[in-house]
Design a protein around this motif. Structure first.
Motif, short mmCIF file in Angstrom:
data_model
loop_
_atom_site.label_atom_id
_atom_site.label_comp_id
_atom_site.label_asym_id
_atom_site.label_seq_id
_atom_site.Cartn_x
_atom_site.Cartn_y
_atom_site.Cartn_z
N SER A 76 -39.69 -23.75 -0.47
CA SER A 76 -39.34 -22.33 -0.47
C SER A 76 -38.91 -21.82 0.90
N ALA A 77 -39.44 -22.38 1.98
CA ALA A 77 -39.03 -21.95 3.32
C ALA A 77 -37.72 -22.57 3.75
N ILE A 78 -37.35 -23.70 3.14
CA ILE A 78 -36.16 -24.44 3.53
C ILE A 78 -34.93 -23.98 2.77
N ALA A 79 -35.05 -23.92 1.46
CA ALA A 79 -33.90 -23.60 0.60
C ALA A 79 -34.32 -22.62 -0.48
N PRO A 80 -34.65 -21.40 -0.09
CA PRO A 80 -35.11 -20.44 -1.10
C PRO A 80 -33.99 -19.97 -2.02
N VAL A 81 -34.24 -20.04 -3.30
CA VAL A 81 -33.32 -19.50 -4.30
C VAL A 81 -33.92 -18.19 -4.81
N ALA A 82 -35.22 -18.21 -5.05
CA ALA A 82 -35.96 -17.04 -5.51
C ALA A 82 -37.42 -17.29 -5.13
N PRO A 83 -38.24 -16.27 -5.10
CA PRO A 83 -39.65 -16.49 -4.76
C PRO A 83 -40.31 -17.50 -5.70
N ALA A 84 -41.07 -18.41 -5.13
CA ALA A 84 -41.77 -19.42 -5.94
C ALA A 84 -42.89 -18.76 -6.73
N ARG A 85 -42.86 -18.96 -8.03
CA ARG A 85 -43.89 -18.40 -8.90
C ARG A 85 -44.78 -19.48 -9.51
N LEU A 86 -44.47 -20.72 -9.15
CA LEU A 86 -45.21 -21.86 -9.69
C LEU A 86 -45.45 -22.84 -8.57
N LEU A 87 -46.70 -23.26 -8.41
CA LEU A 87 -47.03 -24.27 -7.44
C LEU A 87 -47.31 -25.57 -8.20
N ALA A 88 -46.53 -26.59 -7.91
CA ALA A 88 -46.72 -27.90 -8.51
C ALA A 88 -47.20 -28.85 -7.42
N ALA A 89 -48.17 -29.67 -7.74
CA ALA A 89 -48.72 -30.59 -6.74
C ALA A 89 -49.20 -31.87 -7.38
N TYR A 90 -49.06 -32.94 -6.63
CA TYR A 90 -49.63 -34.22 -7.02
C TYR A 90 -51.05 -34.30 -6.49
N VAL A 91 -51.95 -34.75 -7.34
CA VAL A 91 -53.36 -34.91 -6.97
C VAL A 91 -53.88 -36.17 -7.64
N GLU A 92 -55.00 -36.67 -7.16
CA GLU A 92 -55.56 -37.88 -7.77
C GLU A 92 -56.21 -37.57 -9.11
N SER A 93 -56.83 -36.41 -9.24
CA SER A 93 -57.46 -36.01 -10.51
C SER A 93 -57.24 -34.52 -10.73
N PRO A 94 -56.36 -34.16 -11.67
CA PRO A 94 -56.13 -32.73 -11.91
C PRO A 94 -57.40 -31.95 -12.23
N GLU A 95 -58.26 -32.52 -13.06
CA GLU A 95 -59.47 -31.80 -13.47
C GLU A 95 -60.42 -31.56 -12.30
N GLU A 96 -60.65 -32.58 -11.49
CA GLU A 96 -61.55 -32.42 -10.33
C GLU A 96 -60.96 -31.46 -9.31
N THR A 97 -59.67 -31.57 -9.08
CA THR A 97 -59.01 -30.67 -8.12
C THR A 97 -59.08 -29.24 -8.61
N ALA A 98 -58.85 -29.03 -9.90
CA ALA A 98 -58.91 -27.67 -10.47
C ALA A 98 -60.30 -27.07 -10.29
N LYS A 99 -61.34 -27.87 -10.49
CA LYS A 99 -62.71 -27.36 -10.29
C LYS A 99 -62.93 -26.95 -8.84
N ARG A 100 -62.50 -27.80 -7.90
CA ARG A 100 -62.68 -27.49 -6.47
C ARG A 100 -61.94 -26.21 -6.07
N LEU A 101 -60.79 -25.95 -6.71
CA LEU A 101 -59.98 -24.80 -6.35
C LEU A 101 -60.24 -23.56 -7.21
N GLY A 102 -61.11 -23.69 -8.21
CA GLY A 102 -61.43 -22.56 -9.07
C GLY A 102 -60.29 -22.15 -10.00
N LEU A 103 -59.52 -23.13 -10.45
CA LEU A 103 -58.42 -22.86 -11.37
C LEU A 103 -58.90 -22.83 -12.81
N ILE A 104 -58.20 -22.09 -13.64
CA ILE A 104 -58.55 -21.96 -15.05
C ILE A 104 -57.51 -22.70 -15.88
#
Length: 171
Positions: A76-104
């Motif tokens: 988004s800082a390099i080639a912004p087209v529009a404000p980012a409304r979605l954060l996509a990330a690679y993680v080793e375990s989506p479920e464990e990462t979601a718990k650590r970050l308090g995601l629903i």
């Protein structure tokens, strides 16, 4: 040698006859890669909601463990087209990462996608961009090219920026 022959046949590289590669047509290579890959199909992707929104979310990523942000948010800082409304990330375990970050968990209305990568190569050549651990630009480009919505347009903006600023990103 078969891979080099394929890349040469596809005109994605140029090399001396049976010799070293002397040129990589990296934009064409990324676009060709996108024909055989899909962010949503090749990785196990789980949708989540960050109920407080993404504005204050990035500083909390340090608590996530091993993470590599990709897609719109990563560029988004390099080639912004529009404000980012979605954060996509690679993680080793989506479920464990979601718990650590308090995601629903979210069936719809997600603003965070956590992907368990089919190959750990996504964690190589990561870069810190404004305090956010991000995938290499080539990975972000192919992820955008293969994602829905405005992502392919964002990929084209990123590829244009990469062409104009090659010394700044290419190693």
């Amino acid at each position: 040698s078969r891979i080099l022959a394929f890349l040469d046949d596809e005109e994605l590289i140029r090399r001396e006859r049976r010799g070293p590669v002397i040129e990589v047509r990296w934009r064409k290579l990324i676009e060709r890669w996108a024909r055989d890959y899909s962010f949503l199909k090749f990785n196990r992707v789980v949708s989540y909601l960050e109920p407080r929104g993404l504005a204050n979310f990035p500083p909390r990523l340090a608590a996530a463990g091993r993470i590599a942000v990709t897609g719109s948010y990563a560029v988004s800082a390099i080639a912004p087209v529009a404000p980012a409304r979605l954060l996509a990330a690679y993680v080793e375990s989506p479920e464990e990462t979601a718990k650590r970050l308090g995601l629903i968990p979210a069936e719809s209305g997600a603003n965070v996608l956590l992907a368990e990568p089919y190959d750990a190569v996504v964690f190589e050549r990561m870069e810190d961009r404004d305090g956010i651990p991000c995938v290499a630009l080539s990975q972000a480009a192919v992820d955008l090219l293969t994602s829905p919505g405005r992502a392919p347009a964002e990929a084209q903006a990123l590829l244009d920026w990469m062409e104009a600023n090659e010394p700044a990103w290419r190693r």
